[in-house]
Design an enzyme around this catalytic site. Structure first.
Site, PDB file in Angstrom:
ATOM      1  N   GLY A   1      -0.389  -7.507   0.581  1.00 52.42           N
ATOM      2  CA  GLY A   1      -1.668  -7.826   1.108  1.00 52.42           C
ATOM      3  C   GLY A   1      -2.515  -8.650  -0.071  1.00 52.42           C
ATOM      4  O   GLY A   1      -3.227  -9.833   0.293  1.00 52.42           O
TER       5      GLY A   1
ATOM      6  N   GLY B   1       2.874   1.004  -0.562  1.00 55.83           N
ATOM      7  CA  GLY B   1       3.665  -0.077  -1.104  1.00 55.83           C
ATOM      8  C   GLY B   1       3.255  -1.330  -0.575  1.00 55.83           C
ATOM      9  O   GLY B   1       4.160  -2.228  -0.672  1.00 55.83           O
ATOM     10  N   ASP B   2       2.200  -1.467   0.007  1.00 54.12           N
ATOM     11  CA  ASP B   2       2.072  -2.892   0.728  1.00 54.12           C
ATOM     12  C   ASP B   2       0.844  -3.527  -0.256  1.00 54.12           C
ATOM     13  O   ASP B   2       0.427  -4.811   0.240  1.00 54.12           O
ATOM     14  CB  ASP B   2       1.544  -2.780   2.069  1.00 54.12           C
ATOM     15  CG  ASP B   2       0.103  -2.223   2.371  1.00 54.12           C
ATOM     16  OD1 ASP B   2      -0.347  -1.444   1.408  1.00 54.12           O
ATOM     17  OD2 ASP B   2      -0.221  -1.971   3.584  1.00 54.12           O
ATOM     18  N   HIS B   3       0.386  -3.171  -1.321  1.00 51.58           N
ATOM     19  CA  HIS B   3      -0.531  -3.933  -2.073  1.00 51.58           C
ATOM     20  C   HIS B   3      -0.302  -5.358  -2.468  1.00 51.58           C
ATOM     21  O   HIS B   3      -0.873  -6.162  -2.291  1.00 51.58           O
ATOM     22  CB  HIS B   3      -0.862  -3.045  -3.143  1.00 51.58           C
ATOM     23  CG  HIS B   3      -2.140  -3.521  -3.905  1.00 51.58           C
ATOM     24  ND1 HIS B   3      -3.254  -3.580  -3.419  1.00 51.58           N
ATOM     25  CD2 HIS B   3      -2.226  -3.947  -5.283  1.00 51.58           C
ATOM     26  CE1 HIS B   3      -4.333  -4.258  -4.347  1.00 51.58           C
ATOM     27  NE2 HIS B   3      -3.663  -4.290  -5.325  1.00 51.58           N
ATOM     28  N   GLY B   4       1.196  -5.367  -2.870  1.00 49.00           N
ATOM     29  CA  GLY B   4       1.434  -6.728  -3.230  1.00 49.00           C
ATOM     30  C   GLY B   4       1.491  -7.672  -2.143  1.00 49.00           C
ATOM     31  O   GLY B   4       0.876  -8.912  -2.289  1.00 49.00           O
TER      32      GLY B   4
ATOM     33  N   HIS C   1      -4.391   9.248  14.589  1.00 48.38           N
ATOM     34  CA  HIS C   1      -3.541   8.640  13.997  1.00 48.38           C
ATOM     35  C   HIS C   1      -2.580   9.368  13.027  1.00 48.38           C
ATOM     36  O   HIS C   1      -1.832   8.864  12.336  1.00 48.38           O
ATOM     37  CB  HIS C   1      -3.949   7.568  12.849  1.00 48.38           C
ATOM     38  CG  HIS C   1      -5.150   6.653  13.617  1.00 48.38           C
ATOM     39  ND1 HIS C   1      -6.569   7.232  13.551  1.00 48.38           N
ATOM     40  CD2 HIS C   1      -5.238   5.896  14.541  1.00 48.38           C
ATOM     41  CE1 HIS C   1      -7.177   6.429  14.271  1.00 48.38           C
ATOM     42  NE2 HIS C   1      -6.701   5.347  14.754  1.00 48.38           N
TER      43      HIS C   1
END
Lengths: 516, 516
Positions: free
Chosen positions: A397, A392-395, A217
């Protein structure tokens, strides 16, 4: 470059639909992945494998007699959720317990371990074996930190044969552990892969170079060197693996030469032609080699060599018959067809509940609704914070998880669920849809809290505290963090302590909760 | 991008070595390709397939019970030579004749037809069936001009099952012809492939576009359109094939969804999920679909859909058991191992000859040596001429062919060969090593001339003329050219006519030859 898709969101799911329709004689879809349609011997341990998708034939192509009973299918290169893993195991398990096996990546370890925990709570015996074959990812002394790559197949195959042979869960686990300990892989990468919907590769390798030990990956490798002739590459791969030849090993090895997707069959056969000569020169006997695309990474270009040092028992299990869509050995293994798949809805049967508990469950829905509104307001802020240290994808998620929890809670409350069931459904949905580590921890924390509550009575203040503590315990155990690590524990631990103190000093639940 | 190789020249050969060592329970190497190691039923027609390499699993991956008895392996994307084809057929044939089947490309047609001719001269029954499934390459009215693509597999599979079932050569040929007539393929390309040793793709497709009907070696397509969602692509493929649904066809089809190498499994499954729904909506029943990399073109990105309209007999043969390295259906088909492979040297046993004929053979060697020197002097000139209308390799091909002929002639003369055997050996070597159409024609022309001569007597002038005429006849028949087409016939025909005239008017052979 991934060119054929309808949408990135639906990619994995539609791929499973297509796969199952081609191989309906082997597979059926179940919530979370696929399971075998072949009837197994009563009392056979279920072997359940899985991980992210984008690695076909890993993992769904290896379901069938002599190999796996089920495969959990996550999104592209992403761990499946705890709920998916639990659901596939429930559908595949037949009374003799489950061995989970999967590549050693943080997300997979977290979710498979949580699912194992969940099964155990229900009295279903379960064990986990993360495969750790990639010699480039950590030193031999740090073996448990190594990633799982193509060696997955050898470990799964041997575990599957051990289960087929009649060993019990302890026996199958022990064999699988021995297979993993004896398995070593080393690879090089020529070019990165492109995720569905993306228009540039996930990672790149400079022109004329190859990445030595580069992860599938794009995880860091150990070196970057100029491209070299196949014979030199073969020597590089073989020499590195021979460095870790275990003392006392017999001269027999299982060998896999794996193409990552963009390196084609003829290239693999050319390379194998050199590898086999080097193995023979080292005095090794190769038992049933496999050369081909075994664990791919979409269209990534690269190869890896895997050796498993075989004792008599491992050799027997490696050579045993297997019959799956993408891996077959020996004669076809016909068996009666059975259907054990479950839909998402069937996974969520609602237990009967008292009126009191149903009323509390309705209050929980309101509460979740408030939290969801708050998260939507703050989504950007959370994302910006995460962008500093993460992707930057915590919000996004958190919002997805909470929305899913709210929807699931509403649905079970409408069906008459009580407080515990509603909280469990909310937690399951949160971990299933939020993705990422925080989603798994939040969702499983809620589900764990539910185990301290009931569907038939109003919880006492102490039961409420036990629920909060149970959730916290799970989050801290599986999150592997403690207070001061700047995780959600820094807020949860003081909250729980304050709650405990106030309750112990005789305050009411409502007052203790708000002061905490 | 092809990255793993030792040298472009050795690529195909080393790939075969690697393949055979992995699948030694199925395959053995024989001069020209691979043959099955499984004992077949006495009196079974041999099915021999083949073509250029770079298309794995086509063609060598499909050798085994229920499919092919042998596969001829050419260089990357190049027809195998007549000698290779002949040699594989000789090793595979078992008294009941040979059906050749292969994709319809000029070089393959020429060489397979010449090999068929050569077998027939030896009294071995042989037939050829070029597969013509690619709807983009010619109109239905011009069916025989269509290229062979993934439909190869359906035709080969059905022919193999027909041979296994006990049909004789006429019967197997008739079934294979019916299968070919019922088979239609249509594909799109996303990106070209890179030949071993090359550093740029053989052809390219503009960014964001796809080539509709583009050939697997970069042959012209019918259109270039923007990339589209999988569901639209599925409709494009299905609609085009339904346009050619034969009148009176049953609703049953064999279906293949083929990935060309750079389009990966999950993409194919996503596309199949749409294709199967469209086929069902059209009222069609799909019998045993195959979805995967079936006929690749190295790392070319693209897909094709194949439909074969099945009658009862074709359906039965399509569904019948087969057991090969890369294609398996039904239970494993175990059979006794046999060894029938032949080395290049074994192909060239030298017949006894008279002293006179041996002396003439030695003169032939001197003569070939002169021609080889001349060609080396003129190699650049021939190449420059060819570069005007071709790929500039004519000089190189002629030189290679003549050098090989000289070496082969020297070798058999040293072993005591007479004139006819020496000329045949020279011709075989020329066609085997020169490559290209002219190599096949020159070499087979010489071999054909040899049939008019003997190993035990000095030829009469009339026998000499017959030899020249036999060679000319072969070249004009298979070269499909006549006088005035600016081919070597423009020189050969007047030469032969003058020779005939002079001999008929009583001149000596030497005088007639020099005046011609």
């Amino acid at each position: 470059m991934t060119k054929v898709l309808n949408s990135a969101e639906q990619f994995s799911d539609q791929a499973v639909d297509g796969l199952v329709s081609v191989y309906s004689r082997y597979l059926e879809k179940t919530y979370g992945g696929v399971i075998s349609t072949r009837q197994t011997r009563p009392g056979k341990v279920a072997v359940v494998i899985g991980g992210g998708s984008g690695h076909y034939p890993a993992f769904a192509g290896w379901v069938g007699p002599g190999l796996a009973d089920g495969a959990v299918v996550g999104n592209i290169f992403a761990s499946p959720s705890t709920q998916q893993i639990y659901a596939v195991a429930k559908a595949a398990e037949d009374g003799a317990g489950v061995l989970f096996s999967y590549g050693n990546y943080a997300g997979d370890v977290l979710n498979f371990s949580l699912a194992e925990e969940q099964l155990r709570e229900e009295g279903i015996a379960a064990r986990s074996l993360p495969v750790t074959d990639d010699v480039s990812s950590a030193s031999l002394a740090d073996r448990t930190k190594r990633r799982g790559v193509a060696g997955d197949l050898v470990v799964f195959k041997i575990a599957g044969a051990a289960a087929e042979s009649g060993l019990d869960l302890d026996g199958v686990s022990a064999v699988a552990e021995r297979a993993n300990a004896a398995t070593f892989s080393f690879g090089v990468a020529f070019a990165g892969c492109t995720l569905p919907g993306a228009d540039a590769p996930l990672f790149t390798v400079p022109e004329g170079q190859m990445g030595v030990g580069l992860g599938v990956h794009g995880e860091p490798g150990v070196d970057e060197v100029p491209l070299e002739p196949a014979a030199d590459l073969a020597r590089r791969l073989v020499d590195r693996l021979l460095q870790e030849r275990p003392g006392g090993s017999s001269g027999r090895v299982a060998a896999l030469l794996n193409g990552l997707g963009g390196t084609k069959y003829e290239e693999l056969f050319v390379l194998w032609n050199d590898v086999r000569q080097l193995l023979a020169a080292a005095g090794l006997e190769v038992v049933q080699p496999e050369v081909g695309e075994l664990i791919t990474s979409l269209d990534m270009a690269g190869v890896s060599l895997t050796l498993t040092w075989l004792d008599d028992e491992l050799a027997e299990f490696w050579a045993a018959a297997a019959d799956t869509p993408a891996f077959r050995r020996g004669p076809g293994m016909e068996a009666k067809q059975v259907h054990r798949s479950m839909s998402e809805a069937e996974q969520q049967e609602v237990a009967e509940a008292s009126d009191t508990s149903q009323a509390l469950a309705a209050q929980l829905v309101d509460c979740l609704s408030d939290v969801a509104s708050l998260l939507h307001d703050k989504e950007r802020e959370l994302g910006d914070l995460d962008a500093i240290a993460g992707d930057g994808d915590h919000g996004r998620g958190m919002t997805k998880g909470c929305d899913a929890a709210l929807a699931a809670a509403r649905s079970v409350v409408d069906a008459g669920a009580g407080l515990s069931s509603t909280l469990a459904a909310a937690g399951n949905a949160w971990s299933d849809k939020a993705g990422g580590t925080s989603g798994a921890l939040w969702g499983n924390g809620l589900r764990q809290a539910a185990t301290a509550l009931a569907d038939h009575s109003r919880p006492t203040a102490q039961q409420g505290l036990a629920a909060v503590q149970a959730g916290l315990e799970l989050v801290s155990t599986f999150g592997k963090a403690t207070r001061g690590d700047k995780t959600l524990l820094d807020a949860l631990i003081p909250f729980t302590e304050s709650l405990e103190e106030s309750l112990n000093s005789g305050e009411s639940w409502a007052s203790a909760w708000s002061s905490a």
